[in-house]
Design a protein around this motif. Sequence first.
Motif, PDB file in Angstrom:
ATOM      1  N   GLU A  74       0.867  -1.186   0.000  1.00  0.00           N
ATOM      2  CA  GLU A  74       0.000   0.000   0.000  1.00  0.00           C
ATOM      3  C   GLU A  74       0.899   1.230   0.000  1.00  0.00           C
ATOM      4  N   VAL A  75       0.674   2.131  -0.946  1.00  0.00           N
ATOM      5  CA  VAL A  75       1.501   3.334  -1.052  1.00  0.00           C
ATOM      6  C   VAL A  75       0.590   4.548  -1.005  1.00  0.00           C
ATOM      7  N   VAL A  95       2.014  -5.418   3.537  1.00  0.00           N
ATOM      8  CA  VAL A  95       1.104  -6.293   4.255  1.00  0.00           C
ATOM      9  C   VAL A  95       1.428  -7.715   3.808  1.00  0.00           C
ATOM     10  N   LEU A  96       2.023  -8.479   4.723  1.00  0.00           N
ATOM     11  CA  LEU A  96       2.544  -9.800   4.392  1.00  0.00           C
ATOM     12  C   LEU A  96       1.729 -10.908   5.022  1.00  0.00           C
ATOM     13  N   GLY A  97       1.453 -11.932   4.240  1.00  0.00           N
ATOM     14  CA  GLY A  97       0.790 -13.141   4.738  1.00  0.00           C
ATOM     15  C   GLY A  97       1.802 -14.272   4.721  1.00  0.00           C
ATOM     16  N   HIS A 133       8.724   3.432   5.424  1.00  0.00           N
ATOM     17  CA  HIS A 133       8.089   2.151   5.181  1.00  0.00           C
ATOM     18  C   HIS A 133       7.884   1.406   6.490  1.00  0.00           C
ATOM     19  N   LYS A 134       6.854   0.560   6.482  1.00  0.00           N
ATOM     20  CA  LYS A 134       6.541  -0.244   7.642  1.00  0.00           C
ATOM     21  C   LYS A 134       5.926  -1.536   7.135  1.00  0.00           C
ATOM     22  N   ARG A 135       5.727  -2.482   8.039  1.00  0.00           N
ATOM     23  CA  ARG A 135       5.093  -3.727   7.639  1.00  0.00           C
ATOM     24  C   ARG A 135       4.064  -4.131   8.670  1.00  0.00           C
TER      25      ARG A 135
END
Length: 139
Positions: A74-75, A95-97, A133-135
Amino acid sequence: MARATARWSGHKVKFDVESESAHSVSVDDAPVFGDDEAMRPTEMLMAALGSCTGINVVLLLKKFKQPLKSLEVEVEGEQEKEWPRAFKKIEITFVLGWDGKYDKEKVDQAIDLACNRYCPIHATLTPATKIEHKRRDAH
């Protein structure tokens, strides 16, 4: 050298863009100027940044043998109020699965390298724009 050609469609402000690799996309603007038939140039820039960093995150996580199942990038960009409305801040959220246990340090390293070493879009924008950036994990 990367190359693209933007050709005016002849209708309002819609352009058809073809890349050196023979892929194409359309770009338009919102009404009154355009017909909102395609992404706007600013959205295309956000998409280029998200996909460039995302490609590198996927490649690095594979190299680091992490069980990535899904990724959304997402940006969101904050623009100046006055024209030319340059971006002053951009935030990227990965956004990691996962498909199993993962190593948080390797994930953070992959994201850092993807953003700060391997993505030419990020490198081009960074001198003039604050990019953070973040996660977070997908639900």
